[in-house]
Design a protein around this motif. Structure first.
Motif, short mmCIF file in Angstrom:
data_model
loop_
_atom_site.label_atom_id
_atom_site.label_comp_id
_atom_site.label_asym_id
_atom_site.label_seq_id
_atom_site.Cartn_x
_atom_site.Cartn_y
_atom_site.Cartn_z
N GLN A 66 3.78 12.28 0.77
CA GLN A 66 3.24 12.12 2.12
C GLN A 66 3.88 13.10 3.10
O GLN A 66 3.23 13.60 4.02
N LYS A 106 -3.44 0.74 -3.51
CA LYS A 106 -3.08 -0.65 -3.28
C LYS A 106 -2.46 -1.25 -4.55
O LYS A 106 -3.01 -1.11 -5.64
N ALA A 109 1.23 5.35 0.28
CA ALA A 109 0.53 6.48 0.91
C ALA A 109 0.75 7.75 0.10
O ALA A 109 1.89 8.09 -0.24
N GLN A 110 -0.34 8.45 -0.21
CA GLN A 110 -0.33 9.77 -0.85
C GLN A 110 0.61 9.81 -2.05
O GLN A 110 1.59 10.55 -2.07
N THR A 129 -4.64 5.91 0.25
CA THR A 129 -3.59 4.98 -0.18
C THR A 129 -3.97 4.33 -1.51
O THR A 129 -5.13 4.23 -1.87
N SER A 165 5.91 9.75 -3.86
CA SER A 165 5.08 9.99 -2.68
C SER A 165 5.25 11.43 -2.20
O SER A 165 6.37 11.94 -2.12
N LYS A 197 -7.15 2.39 -6.10
CA LYS A 197 -7.35 3.40 -5.06
C LYS A 197 -8.83 3.42 -4.70
O LYS A 197 -9.65 3.99 -5.42
N GLU A 256 0.85 -1.18 0.00
CA GLU A 256 0.00 0.00 0.00
C GLU A 256 0.89 1.24 0.00
O GLU A 256 1.76 1.39 0.85
#
Length: 506
Positions: A151, A496, A131-132, A494, A149, A488, A129
């Motif tokens: 994030q 996937k 993130a952002q 997140t 990313s 998503k 997964e």
């Protein structure tokens, strides 16, 4: 009582027997040669016809082949088929059946060696997964994946090694903000697009667009969209801390960049003024303008470009350029009064180069050896075929093996098979749905229900596979056992990374 045999009768008998044996031998040889040359007796019409050879293969193998309901052997196999329409079918326990209706021509070889069987019970698992993510893209053959990313305050490259699907590895490396521009201003917005990987799966080109508050405010006052500033970054999977600003290396305003070769060092760039140049990143060398006035170009292989250019007098050229040529070769010229969209692609199939040009709804294919001079160009342009798409072409692609041409508009597509010299019917798609190649024979898209759909080049064997998200990537693994999909979920932060098993034994 002893009777003397009649010598004359014995000679006649032997002659008759030998004659029958000789005639039988010749008849059998004739029948054998008749069969070997592809001729068969059609008992329904009482005619002799030359057959076509059909070769079958499937993934996975050992699928039972049937033609018009008559079972043959399991894949891989082949047989001769009478000319005309036939229904071909492949079945394997645990998999959905595969079926194709085709018309076979005499004295031809038809390859049905691309059947991809779908498990009846689909097995999907989540590998990772992210993130952002601002952007994410698979490398060729699905061995690696790269995500950008956002994030944290510092953007990071997230590298994924998918070669071992049972033990994938993921690492994250912050991007050097002294190289990535715009991070010295707090109110600057950033957007990242992973433009492409090189064919080795080591290097990636990332387009970074950054827009300052001043640029955004100026655009808002003019009621226009802020374009921002652009830089092109080269990322290295093997040395993730090494980040190269290609824009700074060349010292030019780069509109587009594309790798040439597998070392990540050689590339072609398109400047905002329309000049195309070759670049060597390692020693910061740049060529003279190779083509001028270019609006767009695509690469084929390591050294061939197909381009559309606009001249000062308003006409447009669609042409090709190959490394080593002194000048590009113009395949098609449109006058200033011709406003139809133009697309051009180049590839190679079965010992011949292919150039395809679409102008509006008309698509023309040229086959031969790419012409290096004007005399060769005239010969090349004589070997052409044209078909009408029926609507203006919005996009044109070719399969990796160079056999299929796909043209589409906003609501569907049509394919052309160079080997069989045939085109498909028009295949409808949800409005604006992008198409991509999964392998050399299959296309994929995400439908309106949010499912990844796979279908063959001509629209046959349409299959919904697994949930997916439009605008995100998908790829077939090198061993063809998995399809990697990005998902998503609605409202989620997140993305996937999921794997769909294409075999029931995994």
């Amino acid at each position: 009582m002893y009777h003397r045999r009649n010598h004359k009768k014995e000679v006649v008998r032997r002659t008759f027997v030998y004659a029958i044996m000789t005639i039988t031998t010749f008849v059998l040889l004739f029948i054998l040669m008749f069969r070997m040359l592809g001729y068969r007796l059609d008992l329904t019409r009482h005619t002799i016809e030359q057959t076509g050879l059909v070769q079958y293969d499937s993934f996975p193998r050992s699928a039972l082949v049937s033609v018009d309901g008559m079972n043959l052997e399991v894949t891989r196999t082949k047989n001769t088929v009478l000319p005309g329409p036939h229904t071909f079918r492949m079945t394997l326990k645990g998999y959905q059946s595969w079926q194709k209706n085709m018309t076979i021509k005499s004295d031809t070889v038809t390859q049905l060696n691309y059947a991809r069987l779908i498990p009846e019970q689909k097995k999907v698992s989540t590998m990772h997964e992210f993130a952002q993510l601002s952007a994410v893209k698979f490398a060729p053959a699905g061995q690696y994946v790269l995500g950008i990313s956002t994030q944290h305050a510092t953007p990071a490259a997230v590298w994924g090694d998918l070669r071992d699907v049972k033990n994938p590895k993921f690492t994250s490396q912050a991007l050097d903000k002294s190289v990535v521009k715009g991070y010295d201003h707090a109110e600057t917005t950033h957007a990242f697009v992973i433009s492409e990987w090189d064919t080795s799966g080591r290097f990636a080109l990332v387009k970074h667009t950054y827009t300052t508050k001043e640029q955004a405010d100026a655009a808002a006052s003019k009621q226009t969209t802020a374009t921002g500033s652009v830089q092109w970054l080269r990322l290295d999977r093997e040395h993730p801390t090494e980040l190269v600003d290609v824009t700074q290396v060349v010292g030019l305003d780069v509109q587009y960049a594309s790798f040439s070769g597998t070392n990540g060092n050689d590339m072609y760039i398109l400047q905002s003024n329309g000049d195309v140049r070759s670049v060597r990143v390692a020693d910061a060398t740049i060529s003279r303008p190779l083509i001028q006035g270019v609006q767009s170009f695509t690469m084929y292989g390591n050294d061939t470009l197909a381009y559309v250019a606009a001249a000062q007098d308003g006409h447009r050229d669609a042409g090709v350029w190959k490394k080593g040529w002194k000048t590009p070769q113009v395949i098609r010229t449109l006058s200033a009064a011709e406003s139809a969209p133009v697309h051009i692609r180049v590839s190679h199939y079965f010992h011949k180069d292919t150039v395809v040009v679409s102008v509006g709804a008309h698509v023309t294919m040229y086959r031969g050896k790419l012409p290096e001079d004007r005399e060769a160009l005239q010969r090349f342009l004589k070997n052409s075929r044209t078909f009408d798409f029926g609507r203006p072409v919005a996009k044109m692609t070719m399969s990796n093996n160079g056999r299929f041409i796909v043209v589409n508009d906003q609501t569907g597509y049509m394919s052309y098979d160079i080997e069989r010299l045939s085109r498909s019917s028009y295949i409808s798609l949800p409005n604006g749905t992008p198409l991509a190649w999964l392998d050399e024979f299959h296309l994929w898209h995400v439908d309106q229900s949010g499912s990844l759909v796979m279908q063959e080049f001509d629209g046959a064997n349409h299959s919904q596979l697994t949930p997916a998200t439009a605008g995100l990537d998908a790829v077939l693994s090198r061993d063809e056992k998995y399809i990697f999909v990005l998902l998503k979920p609605a409202g989620a932060e997140t993305v996937k990374l999921q794997q769909l098993s294409m075999t029931i034994n995994e």
